[in-house]
Design an enzyme around this catalytic site. Structure first.
Site, short mmCIF file in Angstrom:
data_model
loop_
_atom_site.label_atom_id
_atom_site.label_comp_id
_atom_site.label_asym_id
_atom_site.label_seq_id
_atom_site.Cartn_x
_atom_site.Cartn_y
_atom_site.Cartn_z
N ASN A 57 -8.74 19.72 12.38
CA ASN A 57 -9.90 19.45 12.12
C ASN A 57 -10.89 19.38 13.10
O ASN A 57 -11.07 18.26 13.54
CB ASN A 57 -10.01 18.25 11.22
CG ASN A 57 -11.44 17.72 10.59
OD1 ASN A 57 -12.35 18.72 10.56
ND2 ASN A 57 -11.61 16.98 9.87
N TRP A 58 -11.95 20.38 13.34
CA TRP A 58 -12.52 20.37 14.50
C TRP A 58 -13.92 19.55 14.43
O TRP A 58 -14.49 19.39 15.24
CB TRP A 58 -13.05 21.87 14.94
CG TRP A 58 -12.27 22.64 15.58
CD1 TRP A 58 -10.96 22.24 15.73
CD2 TRP A 58 -12.45 23.92 16.12
NE1 TRP A 58 -10.21 23.50 16.53
CE2 TRP A 58 -11.14 24.43 16.71
CE3 TRP A 58 -13.52 24.62 16.02
CZ2 TRP A 58 -11.07 25.70 17.26
CZ3 TRP A 58 -13.59 25.78 16.88
CH2 TRP A 58 -12.23 26.61 17.53
N LYS A 59 -13.87 19.11 13.13
CA LYS A 59 -15.23 18.29 12.74
C LYS A 59 -16.36 18.99 13.20
O LYS A 59 -16.47 20.36 13.14
CB LYS A 59 -15.35 16.98 13.33
CG LYS A 59 -13.83 16.38 12.72
CD LYS A 59 -13.84 14.94 13.03
CE LYS A 59 -12.45 14.22 12.38
NZ LYS A 59 -12.29 12.68 12.41
N HIS A 70 -12.75 14.46 2.94
CA HIS A 70 -12.49 13.54 4.12
C HIS A 70 -13.18 12.22 3.92
O HIS A 70 -14.25 12.28 3.45
CB HIS A 70 -13.00 14.64 5.28
CG HIS A 70 -12.46 13.93 6.66
ND1 HIS A 70 -13.16 12.91 7.31
CD2 HIS A 70 -11.27 14.27 7.32
CE1 HIS A 70 -12.64 12.51 8.38
NE2 HIS A 70 -11.53 13.47 8.55
N GLU A 102 -14.99 10.99 6.20
CA GLU A 102 -16.24 10.93 6.74
C GLU A 102 -17.28 11.60 5.46
O GLU A 102 -18.41 11.14 5.62
CB GLU A 102 -16.27 11.91 7.88
CG GLU A 102 -15.69 11.02 9.05
CD GLU A 102 -15.03 11.98 10.17
OE1 GLU A 102 -15.36 13.18 10.16
OE2 GLU A 102 -14.28 11.44 10.96
N GLU A 112 -5.11 9.86 5.31
CA GLU A 112 -5.77 9.37 6.52
C GLU A 112 -6.48 7.95 6.31
O GLU A 112 -7.37 7.97 5.90
CB GLU A 112 -7.03 10.52 6.83
CG GLU A 112 -6.72 12.09 7.18
CD GLU A 112 -7.52 12.50 7.92
OE1 GLU A 112 -6.80 13.60 8.73
OE2 GLU A 112 -8.72 12.36 7.91
N GLY A 117 -10.21 8.59 14.73
CA GLY A 117 -11.05 8.36 15.97
C GLY A 117 -10.86 6.97 16.66
O GLY A 117 -11.89 6.97 17.34
N SER A 132 -5.62 9.71 14.79
CA SER A 132 -5.32 9.23 16.07
C SER A 132 -3.88 9.88 16.44
O SER A 132 -3.22 9.31 17.02
CB SER A 132 -5.32 7.95 16.38
OG SER A 132 -6.84 7.38 16.06
N GLY A 156 -7.63 15.54 14.45
CA GLY A 156 -9.12 15.70 14.80
C GLY A 156 -9.19 15.65 16.39
O GLY A 156 -9.10 16.85 16.92
N GLY A 157 -9.41 14.52 17.11
CA GLY A 157 -9.82 15.05 18.68
C GLY A 157 -8.74 15.62 19.48
O GLY A 157 -9.09 16.53 20.09
P1 13P Z 1 -8.58 11.47 14.88
O1 13P Z 1 -7.42 12.76 15.06
O2 13P Z 1 -9.64 12.23 15.78
O3 13P Z 1 -8.22 10.46 14.84
O4 13P Z 1 -9.35 12.07 13.51
C1 13P Z 1 -8.42 12.50 12.39
C2 13P Z 1 -8.92 13.20 11.32
O5 13P Z 1 -10.10 12.50 10.88
C3 13P Z 1 -8.77 14.61 10.87
O6 13P Z 1 -9.13 14.72 9.88
#
Ligand code: 13P
Length: 249
Positions: free
Chosen positions: A9-11, A98, A100, A170, A176, A211, A232-233
């Protein structure tokens, strides 16, 4: 049989130049002959980069998708993007619900379920995200919260459509933050979610997100009810994403 999947997930990250490099590396290291066997790898990119992603990944073993979708198929919904539009760009997946988006865009579980239904109607696979906050976990509410989020989808879609979804657990406190759920914590919630899925639980992949990195991926993916990850990251660097994908094989 549940498929193993690792989805990046590149966000809201990327640029044409940076994407070209990352997508090229993903194609070369994860989408060709040396790809991790038995794992479906995908990246979910910002809307404007779907065409670029399609061009870069078409013909490889990699799939791609988006991070949100409208609940409507078309119409006067300024700023929204419809599922059939995503399908035109070869998208296979779309992330819905998600945390967010739930937190900062006021998305309810009913809206998330409607988005999942719209995605399915266009032939896409929705990745339905659920997760509890730290406060909810510490007050013993984890199962109530994630069970409640999932049950709206179960009621809206029914078990047959649900069987065509992917679920992602999640925990909000792990996203994050560098603080991942322990494999045992993840396993406990995944097993709970799978029981909630009933018959569909035999075929629905339940991914863990929060994470995930090269140092913890193998232990998380070794859990019997963890079918892969939503990353994510660590999806933004091939040096991290490749070992995470391989840890799932
Ligand atoms: P991180 O891997 O950066 O914690 O993010 C997880 C995420 O929200 C994937 O959708």
């Amino acid at each position: 049989m549940r498929a193993k999947r690792v989805v990046g997930n590149w966000k809201m990250h990327g640029s044409l130049g940076r994407n070209a490099e990352l997508l090229g590396e993903c194609a070369r290291r994860l989408g060709g002959q040396d790809r991790p066997v038995g794992v479906e790898v995908a990246v979910c990119v910002p809307f404007p980069y779907l065409a670029q992603t399609q061009a870069a990944l078409a013909g490889t073993a990699l799939a791609w998708g988006a991070q949100d979708v409208s609940a409507h198929a078309q119409g006067a919904y300024t700023g929204e993007v419809a599922a059939p539009m995503l399908a035109e760009f070869g998208a296979r997946y779309v992330i819905v619900g998600h945390s967010e988006r739930r937190a900062w865009h006021g998305e309810t579980s009913a809206l998330v379920a409607a988005k999942a239904a719209a995605a399915l109607a266009a032939g896409l696979t929705p990745i339905v995200c659920v997760g509890e906050s730290l406060e909810e976990r510490e007050s013993g509410m984890t199962e109530t919260v994630v069970g409640g989020q999932l049950s709206v989808c179960i009621e809206t879609l029914g078990l047959d459509l649900l069987a065509r979804c992917v679920v992602a657990y999640e925990p909000v406190w792990a996203i994050g933050t560098g603080r991942n759920a322990t494999p045992e914590q993840a396993q406990a919630v995944h097993a709970f979610l799978r029981r909630r899925l009933g018959k569909a639980g035999d075929v629905v992949s339940v991914l863990y997100g929060g994470s995930v990195k090269p140092s913890n991926a193998a232990a998380l993916f070794a859990m019997p009810d963890v079918d892969g990850g939503l990353i994510g990251g660590a999806a933004l660097s091939i040096e991290d994403f490749e070992p995470v994908c391989r840890a799932c094989a």
